[in-house]
Design an enzyme around this catalytic site. Structure first.
Site, PDB file in Angstrom:
ATOM      1  N   ASP A   8       0.878  -1.169   0.000  1.00 17.01           N
ATOM      2  CA  ASP A   8       0.000   0.000   0.000  1.00 17.01           C
ATOM      3  C   ASP A   8       0.916   1.219   0.000  1.00 17.01           C
ATOM      4  O   ASP A   8       2.094   1.124   0.353  1.00 17.01           O
ATOM      5  CB  ASP A   8      -0.887  -0.051   1.248  1.00 17.01           C
ATOM      6  CG  ASP A   8      -1.630   1.245   1.500  1.00 17.01           C
ATOM      7  OD1 ASP A   8      -2.335   1.703   0.579  1.00 17.01           O
ATOM      8  OD2 ASP A   8      -1.479   1.802   2.603  1.00 17.01           O
ATOM      9  N   ASP A  10      -0.281   5.053   0.811  1.00 15.94           N
ATOM     10  CA  ASP A  10      -0.627   6.094   1.787  1.00 15.94           C
ATOM     11  C   ASP A  10      -0.685   5.531   3.200  1.00 15.94           C
ATOM     12  O   ASP A  10      -1.436   4.596   3.478  1.00 15.94           O
ATOM     13  CB  ASP A  10      -1.961   6.742   1.413  1.00 15.94           C
ATOM     14  CG  ASP A  10      -1.905   7.389   0.039  1.00 15.94           C
ATOM     15  OD1 ASP A  10      -1.036   8.242  -0.175  1.00 15.94           O
ATOM     16  OD2 ASP A  10      -2.719   7.015  -0.835  1.00 15.94           O
TER      17      ASP A  10
END
Length: 370
Positions: A8, A10
């Site tokens: 991922d 953010d």
């Protein structure tokens, strides 16, 4: 064996929470002299615009588009779009991009994974253009072998289609992918339900809340170490998913290739829909009950140096267990998220395998190759 590690972006590879605050402040610096929207007002409007667009559009990549959000906000307030919508988006993203703090060790572990011959990917809920901008600013773009955005996948995480596209681009089976992300629902839950190995990453800026219950996690609640928690140490096991004690079965939602299968007192069986290659069988000496579909915590970050799990039982107030349910998640996991403070839910959620530093990732990969 792990052939691909997918991150991922953010709040995993950089501190989005802090950068987002800078973005909203930069946005308010533009809107206050024009519309009278100071920082507190702009922050409220920012959240409202996000919620309204997501409610209307659903969990899709376009709902993350800041220009769309600001456009809709101005339309709702009957204010001129030009030049403000575009200028607001520019101001916000300048604030974010100029203030991103890279997660400790991010570049170093990618260098190490590359030396190990592991493919590196990004799996992100966002429009791809801005994620490219972030990766370039962070100095991580050169390490990416592939990128999957919710804009391309047609759905946000934890949608199954998102993770299937990740595996397809990785060029391997879901069970040969390791997904790393900070959101227990979207990242861990979605990846695990899709058959991937997964770790819930607790970044440094979230660890204060996460660790504050660790001293008394089991000491004052002996009854909590009952349903859903294995009673034996699993520190030496590098798999992300453990089968149930009942008949030694492995949960059908988890892919098996290249993963160690944890059996109990009686021989277990693999789900008929899953591949059965390269499966190592490991016996637990004194089998405890492990909740179906939920991985046992302690496989990587094991202990905090005091003989207790590094995590504790958290409450909804900690903000680490969002109350989200999805058809793409394991049913027991989704139910636990609806009432995270319930005794049974705590046992399920505390069993999720987590890491506290990105530097733990290469060792997870090495364990499966040894």
């Amino acid at each position: 064996m792990i052939k691909a590690v997918i991150f991922d972006l953010d709040n995993t590879l950089y501190n989005f929470d802090a950068a987002n605050e800078f973005g909203i402040r930069a946005l308010a610096a533009y809107t206050e002299p024009v519309f009278g929207w100071d920082y507190p007002r702009m922050k409220d409007l920012y959240e409202e615009s996000r919620e309204k667009l997501t409610e209307r559009m659903g969990d899709v990549g376009s709902a993350h588009n800041r220009l769309l959000r600001f456009q809709n906000l101005l339309e709702e307030k009957k204010l001129p779009l030009h030049p403000h919508a575009l200028e607001m988006a520019k101001a916000y993203w300048r604030g974010v991009l100029d203030n991103m703090a890279l997660s400790p060790g991010a570049r170093e572990i990618m260098e190490e994974l590359r030396r190990m011959g592991v493919r590196i990917g990004l799996g992100t809920d966002m429009t791809v253009y801005m994620q490219y901008e972030k990766l370039i600013r962070l100095g991580l773009m050169e390490y990416m072998d592939f990128i999957v955005s919710s804009e391309e996948a047609g759905t946000d995480k934890p949608g199954n289609a998102f993770f299937m596209l990740c595996a397809r681009k990785a060029g391997c089976l879901p069970g040969e992918c390791l997904f790393i992300g900070d959101n227990i629902v979207r990242d861990y839950g979605g990846a695990a339900a899709a058959g991937m190995q997964a770790r819930w990453f607790i970044p440094p800026w979230k660890q204060k809340n996460h660790l504050r219950h660790s001293e008394t996690a089991f000491a004052d609640k002996p009854s909590l170490a009952q349903p859903g928690m294995a009673q034996t140490s699993t520190a030496q096991i590098s798999t992300s998913q453990i089968g149930t004690a009942k008949s030694g079965t492995v949960h059908p939602g988890i892919a098996q290739p290249g993963m160690a299968q944890i059996s109990t007192a009686q021989p277990g069986t693999l789900h008929p829909d899953r591949a059965k290659t390269s499966t190592e069988r490991v016996d637990i000496e004194q089998p405890g009950t492990v909740h179906p579909g939920i991985a046992q915590h302690g496989t990587d970050s094991e202990m905090n140096g005091k003989g207790k799990p590094a995590s504790g039982f958290l409450t909804a107030a900690d903000g680490l267990f969002p109350k989200e349910a999805s058809k793409d998640l394991e049913p027991a996991f989704a139910r636990a998220l609806q009432d995270p403070e319930a005794l049974e839910s705590r046992a399920v959620l505390d069993a999720v395998p987590r890491i506290f530093a990105l530097s733990e990732i290469p060792e997870i990969v090495r364990r499966q190759r040894s």
